[in-house]
Design a protein around this motif. Sequence first.
Motif, short mmCIF file in Angstrom:
data_model
loop_
_atom_site.label_atom_id
_atom_site.label_comp_id
_atom_site.label_asym_id
_atom_site.label_seq_id
_atom_site.Cartn_x
_atom_site.Cartn_y
_atom_site.Cartn_z
N PRO A 169 33.40 51.93 26.27
CA PRO A 169 32.61 50.84 26.40
C PRO A 169 32.17 50.25 25.05
CG PRO A 169 31.72 52.73 27.43
CD PRO A 169 33.12 53.06 26.99
N THR A 170 31.78 51.28 24.21
CA THR A 170 31.12 50.84 22.85
C THR A 170 31.94 50.30 22.18
OG1 THR A 170 29.69 52.79 23.24
CG2 THR A 170 29.54 51.81 21.23
N VAL A 171 33.09 50.48 21.90
CA VAL A 171 34.24 49.90 21.12
C VAL A 171 34.29 48.71 21.72
CG1 VAL A 171 36.59 50.01 20.64
CG2 VAL A 171 35.45 52.09 20.26
N ASN A 172 34.79 48.43 23.07
CA ASN A 172 34.87 47.29 23.69
C ASN A 172 33.73 46.29 23.58
OD1 ASN A 172 37.21 48.37 24.61
ND2 ASN A 172 36.62 48.86 26.50
N GLU A 173 32.54 46.67 23.47
CA GLU A 173 31.29 45.65 23.24
C GLU A 173 31.37 45.36 21.83
OE1 GLU A 173 29.47 44.11 24.71
OE2 GLU A 173 27.47 43.79 23.42
N LEU A 174 31.67 46.18 20.71
CA LEU A 174 31.58 46.07 19.34
C LEU A 174 32.87 44.73 19.22
CD1 LEU A 174 30.85 46.03 16.29
CD2 LEU A 174 32.73 48.02 16.18
N GLN A 175 33.94 45.05 19.88
CA GLN A 175 35.09 44.04 19.70
C GLN A 175 34.67 42.58 20.38
OE1 GLN A 175 38.69 47.33 19.51
NE2 GLN A 175 38.36 46.46 21.53
N ARG A 176 34.20 42.67 21.40
CA ARG A 176 33.53 41.49 21.82
C ARG A 176 32.76 40.81 20.98
NH1 ARG A 176 29.77 39.01 24.27
NH2 ARG A 176 28.41 40.86 23.91
N ARG A 177 31.65 41.48 20.70
CA ARG A 177 30.89 40.79 19.52
C ARG A 177 31.19 40.36 18.48
NH1 ARG A 177 25.79 43.70 20.19
NH2 ARG A 177 25.27 43.02 18.00
N ALA A 178 32.24 41.16 17.54
CA ALA A 178 32.84 40.83 16.70
C ALA A 178 33.71 39.63 16.51
CB ALA A 178 33.55 42.03 15.88
N ALA A 179 34.34 39.46 17.59
CA ALA A 179 35.39 38.38 17.67
C ALA A 179 34.37 36.99 17.69
CB ALA A 179 36.06 38.64 18.88
N GLU A 180 33.35 37.10 18.25
CA GLU A 180 32.29 35.97 18.68
C GLU A 180 31.87 35.46 17.15
OE1 GLU A 180 30.12 36.10 22.28
OE2 GLU A 180 28.31 35.82 20.89
N LEU A 181 31.40 36.72 16.64
CA LEU A 181 30.72 36.80 15.38
C LEU A 181 31.61 35.91 14.17
CD1 LEU A 181 28.24 37.67 13.36
CD2 LEU A 181 29.76 39.56 12.72
N LEU A 182 33.09 36.17 14.35
CA LEU A 182 33.85 35.88 13.31
C LEU A 182 34.88 34.59 13.77
CD1 LEU A 182 35.07 39.50 12.41
CD2 LEU A 182 33.58 38.03 11.16
N GLY A 183 34.27 33.95 15.02
CA GLY A 183 35.02 32.59 15.53
C GLY A 183 36.28 32.80 15.93
N GLN A 184 36.59 34.13 16.25
CA GLN A 184 38.01 34.47 16.99
C GLN A 184 38.23 34.84 18.20
OE1 GLN A 184 41.15 34.42 15.09
NE2 GLN A 184 40.28 33.73 13.19
N GLU A 185 39.21 34.97 19.04
CA GLU A 185 39.32 35.22 20.34
C GLU A 185 39.15 36.62 20.56
OE1 GLU A 185 42.04 31.24 21.75
OE2 GLU A 185 42.91 33.35 21.38
N THR A 186 39.72 37.46 19.92
CA THR A 186 39.82 38.88 20.35
C THR A 186 39.59 39.56 18.93
OG1 THR A 186 41.15 40.46 21.50
CG2 THR A 186 42.26 38.93 20.08
N ALA A 187 39.42 40.99 19.07
CA ALA A 187 39.05 41.92 17.91
C ALA A 187 39.59 43.21 18.15
CB ALA A 187 37.47 41.67 17.31
N LEU A 188 40.11 44.06 17.10
CA LEU A 188 40.02 45.39 17.14
C LEU A 188 39.65 46.06 16.34
CD1 LEU A 188 42.75 46.00 15.50
CD2 LEU A 188 43.93 45.19 17.60
N PHE A 189 39.13 47.38 16.63
CA PHE A 189 38.12 48.29 15.80
C PHE A 189 39.00 49.14 15.10
CE2 PHE A 189 35.00 52.12 15.72
CZ PHE A 189 34.37 51.45 14.61
N VAL A 190 39.16 49.39 13.91
CA VAL A 190 39.96 50.26 13.21
C VAL A 190 39.04 50.99 11.98
CG1 VAL A 190 42.22 48.87 13.21
CG2 VAL A 190 40.55 48.34 11.32
N PRO A 191 39.55 52.26 11.63
CA PRO A 191 38.68 52.97 10.51
C PRO A 191 38.23 52.29 9.34
CG PRO A 191 40.51 54.35 11.39
CD PRO A 191 40.87 52.73 11.78
N THR A 192 38.93 51.37 8.57
CA THR A 192 38.69 50.86 7.36
C THR A 192 39.12 49.39 7.27
OG1 THR A 192 41.16 51.53 6.43
CG2 THR A 192 39.42 53.33 6.24
N ALA A 193 38.66 48.88 6.12
CA ALA A 193 38.89 47.43 5.99
C ALA A 193 40.73 47.19 5.38
CB ALA A 193 38.07 46.91 5.17
#
Length: 329
Positions: free
Chosen positions: A19-43
Motif C-alpha cells: 500500500p505504501t508503494v501504491n500510494e507513492l506511485q499515485r502521488r508521483a504520477a500526479e506530481l509529474l503530470g503523468q497517468e501512472t508511475a512505478l517505483f524502482v531503486p535508482t534513477a
Amino acid sequence: MLAAMADADLGDEQLREDPTVNELQRRAAELLGQETALFVPTATMANQIALRMLSRPGGELIAEERTHVLIFESGGPAVHSGLVMRGLPGVAGQITPEQLRRVADQADEFQPASVVVIEQTHRSSGGRVWPLEELAEVVTTAREVGLAVHLDGARIMNASVASGIPAAEYGRLADSVTICFSKGLGCPLGAILATSDERFPEAWAGKFLFGGAMRQAGVVAAAALYGLQHHVDRLADDHRRARRLADGLAEAGLPVDPDTTDTNFVAVDVASIGMDTAEAVRRIGEQGVRVGVLRPGVLRVATYLGVGDDDVERAVELIPGALSVVART
Ligand SMILES: Cc1ncc(COP(=O)(O)O)c(C=O)c1O
C-alpha cells in the motif's frame, strides 16, 4: 523519515500489494503530470526502463552531450536497448529545436532518430534549469520529427522550486519522466518512472527485466513519501545557500560565475587557474570540505539538507585557501 519508514504498511510490491508503494506511485504520477508511475531503486534504472520502452534497437538516442544517460550510465542505452547514442553540444545543458531537426533529417530508416532525453535540472552544466518555454519548443519539434521524449527529472523538484513552476508542467510534456528521491529529497534510495497508462505494461515488464521488482519496498517508499512532504519546499534553502557560496567564492577571486547557480550546485572552473580537478578535490578535502567533479576541469560544490548556513560560511573561508587563491581586496 526513519520513523515513517518504521511505521510503513507493507505488502508484496511485485504483486502490486504494497500500500505504501501504491500510494507513492499515485502521488508521483500526479506530481509529474503523468497517468501512472512505478517505483524502482535508482534513477538510472528508471531511465533505462524508459529508453527500452520508448525505442527499438538500432535507433538513435539524442541528447545534449553531457546528459547523464550518455556519460554516467555505463553505456546502458547501447547495452540494454541497442541504441546508438548521439550527443549534441548544448548551452547550459540545453539543445535547440534546430539541432534536433538537423539530426532527424540526417537519420535514415536503418538508424532512425528514435528518442530524445531532456535532463531537468541538468547535472553537468551545474544544476541549470531548462526554461519551460524552451523545453516545450524542443518537445514540439521532437514530436514533429517523430521522436519519443524522456524527461530525466532526477532533480525536477529543484527545477520546480527554483522556477516556481509545478513539476507537472514540465512532466506532462514528455512520454516518460524520472524523479530521484536520493538527491535533494534526502532519501536513502528510490526513484520513480512515470508514464501513460498505455505504456505501463511495457514499463512494468522492464521493471522485472532489469531486476527492479521488489518485495516489501514500502519501507523505502515511505521515505520517498516523507521526502515529498517535508523536503521539497526546503530545497529553496539549498538554492539560497548555493548562491551565497557562489557569491562568496567569486568575491574571494575564484573562477565562479554566480549567475550560473540556478539551484544547489556551484561550478568552480579550476582548470582556468591551471589546477587539476583531482588535486583540487584533494586539497579542499584536506580542509574538511568534500567537493566533487562537475565536468572535466570544473568542480561541483553542492548544498543539500546536511549543509547549513555555518557550513557554507566555513566553505567560503576554507576553499579559496585550499586552492591558494588570495582574496581580492
Ligand atoms: C541527472 C541524473 N539522472 C540520473 C541519475 C542517476 O541516479 P541514481 O544514482 O539514483 O541511479 C543521476 C545521478 O546523479 C543524475 O544526476
